[in-house]
Design an enzyme around this catalytic site. Structure first.
Site, short mmCIF file in Angstrom:
data_model
loop_
_atom_site.label_atom_id
_atom_site.label_comp_id
_atom_site.label_asym_id
_atom_site.label_seq_id
_atom_site.Cartn_x
_atom_site.Cartn_y
_atom_site.Cartn_z
CE LYS A 140 11.47 15.46 -33.33
NZ LYS A 140 10.74 17.05 -33.89
CB SER A 155 7.55 19.00 -32.42
OG SER A 155 9.05 18.66 -32.97
CB SER A 194 10.36 21.03 -35.18
OG SER A 194 8.98 21.12 -34.96
N1 GLN Z 1 5.32 24.00 -34.91
C1 GLN Z 1 4.46 23.25 -36.20
C2 GLN Z 1 4.15 21.87 -36.21
O1 GLN Z 1 2.71 22.40 -34.95
C3 GLN Z 1 6.07 22.35 -36.53
C4 GLN Z 1 6.08 21.42 -36.38
C5 GLN Z 1 7.42 20.44 -36.80
O2 GLN Z 1 8.54 21.95 -37.43
N2 GLN Z 1 7.61 19.39 -36.63
O3 GLN Z 1 2.43 21.67 -37.33
#
Ligand code: GLN
Length: 485
Positions: A78, A153, A177
């Site tokens: 990532k 994400s 994420s």
């Molecule tokens: N979807 C969540 C957010 O928008 C989690 C994001 C993540 O785990 N980095 O914050």
């Protein structure tokens, strides 16, 4: 089976038996990227030369007989984890040209193990989002249906693993994420216990929640990866000194002696897609058929998890992202002659709308006079959520739930309505708020053949039980199939 389709476990065996070389395996993965990534858009950077050089070194190591389980295994990362000499953007314009002068600890550990890093994966900018639409550079598509989101994400990582463009990946999970895109793309994803894995060299989003973890094609592959990256780190004071067991030693036939907790309120939650509900109910049946006992538990404060998370994550993000001001870090708007304008324009132009929304929200929540009402209150709610889990783990060894309330939906569906996107994190956020480990393992498909994942959560530092249940489930459920890309 072609080389890029292998699991890490299979590839490691083949490499050791000299059925193929690390260079051949890496070339197969690079060819696969060339063949499908124009459609999936999972990679932001592909390091062809670097990958082949690492593969060459891995072959020498294999030749000498001192290979480790990851030696010669092509991996993707990532793009918020620093890779020395390889561009690391966080999918943000502000870091578009950032080439880190050092490796994150997890990258150091992968390289020490002889892994081959083929490139960097697309993501929501600074990991803020659940769809991978919030990247400054491109939208990643779900390999199972190119019109759907891959989740986020870590959507680039999940899509790349699902489409065989790497054998395994590292993502980050602040509120879901890793688990949520794993669920949407039909792969396995693990959020380790907070503190299990060093975050030195990973761009911070919300420091009290962020964890780095693996995505893989199988539970065993994730166990192999977690073995390689776990453990204390003098460069990260939040990396725990707890001993790291060998996660690949998955013991016990069946699941007798294991008690699984189910919060029935999760299963009747409004917004839970009936097809997801069916897949999860069937999965619980499969786990019971393996000899586990199911008990009802109650996690009453989960209903406040989204609200608490929004305040805590945004507040911490507003503080962490203050460094991207065009002076210390990040894009600078060189046209400005006034100092304040330079700061304002550098941040306005360098950061995307979702990131700016969260910074504004977090700055407000932390402002004088509001701190007690928002951050203070959210922290109290967080304690209540942690207490719920502690109580539940008095009567069960693991908790199962959906990962996401729906299968992957069409690209664009939540882009105009951020609140609807935030609400989709309902089932995953609590593990971050309480620091416990969680896994997403494929458990079925929707009627239109989109993957559905099962979430399993365990006590702090009990990833071994997590892997044991997930692995037994994976073998018993026998969910197979690959996206036809
Ligand atoms: N979807 C969540 C957010 O928008 C989690 C994001 C993540 O785990 N980095 O914050």
């Amino acid at each position: 089976m072609t080389l890029h389709e292998l699991t890490i476990e299979q590839a490691a065996r083949g490499l050791r038996k000299k059925e193929f070389s690390a260079k051949e395996l890496t070339q197969a993965v690079l060819d696969r990227i060339d063949a499908v990534d124009a459609r999936v858009q999972a990679y932001l950077t592909v390091d062809r030369e670097g990958a082949m050089a690492q593969a060459e070194a891995a072959d020498q190591r294999l030749e000498k007989g001192n290979a480790m389980p990851l030696t010669g295994i092509p991996m993707g990362i990532k793009d918020l984890i620093c890779t020395k000499g390889l561009r690391t953007t966080c999918a943000s314009k502000t870091l578009e040209n950032f080439v880190p002068p050092y490796d994150a600890t997890v990258i150091r550990r992968l390289k020490d193990a002889g892994a081959v890093i083929v490139g960097k994966h697309n993501m929501d900018e600074f990991a803020m989002g659940a769809t991978t639409e919030h990247s400054a550079f491109k939208i990643t598509r779900n390999p199972w249906n190119l019109d759907r989101i891959p989740g986020g994400s870590s959507g680039g990582s999940a899509a790349a693993v699902a489409a065989d463009m790497c054998l395994g990946a590292l993502g980050s999970d602040t509120g879901g994420s890793i688990r949520q895109p794993a669920s949407h793309c039909g792969v396995v994803g693990v959020k380790p216990t907070y503190g299990r894995v060093s975050r030195f060299g990973a761009a911070a989003f919300a420091s009290s929640l962020d964890q780095i973890g693996p995505l893989g094609k199988t539970v065993m592959d994730c166990a192999i990866l977690l073995n390689a990256i776990s453990g204390p780190d003098p460069k990260d004071s939040t990396a725990s000194p707890s001993p790291v067991p060998d996660f690949t030693q998955i013991t016990g036939e069946g699941l007798s002696g294991i008690t699984i907790g189910v919060d029935r309120a999760f299963m009747t939650a409004g917004g839970l897609d009936p097809q997801v509900r069916t897949a999860i109910s069937n999965a619980i049946g499969t786990i019971e058929s393996l000899g586990a006992r199911c008990v009802d538990i109650s996690l009453p404060h989960t209903q406040y998890a989204v609200a608490a998370y929004c305040v805590i994550a945004s507040s911490e993000a507003s503080s962490n992202l203050a460094r991207y001001d065009g002076v210390r870090y990040g894009f600078r708007d060189k046209e400005q002659t006034d100092l304040l304008e330079m700061y304002t324009q550098s941040r306005s132009k360098g950061l995307g709308p979702e990131v700016r929304r969260r910074i504004i929200l977090g700055t407000y929540a932390l402002s004088a006079g509001y701190y007690d009402a928002y951050y203070g209150k959210a922290s109290q709610v967080r304690t209540l959520i942690q207490n719920d889990f502690e109580k539940a783990f008095e009567v069960c060894d693991a908790i199962v739930s959906p990962v996401a309330p729906t299968p992957a939906y069409p690209i664009g569906d939540t882009i105009e309505n951020p609140l609807s996107m935030y609400l989709l994190d309902l089932f995953t956020l609590s593990a971050n708020l309480s620091g416990i480990p969680g896994i997403s393992v494929p458990c079925g498909f929707s009627d239109d053949h989109m993957p559905v994942g099962l979430q399993i959560m365990c006590r702090h530092f009990d990833e071994s039980t997590l892997f044991r249940i997930a692995r037994q489930f994976e073998q018993q459920a026998g969910i197979t199939g690959k996206p036809a890309i």
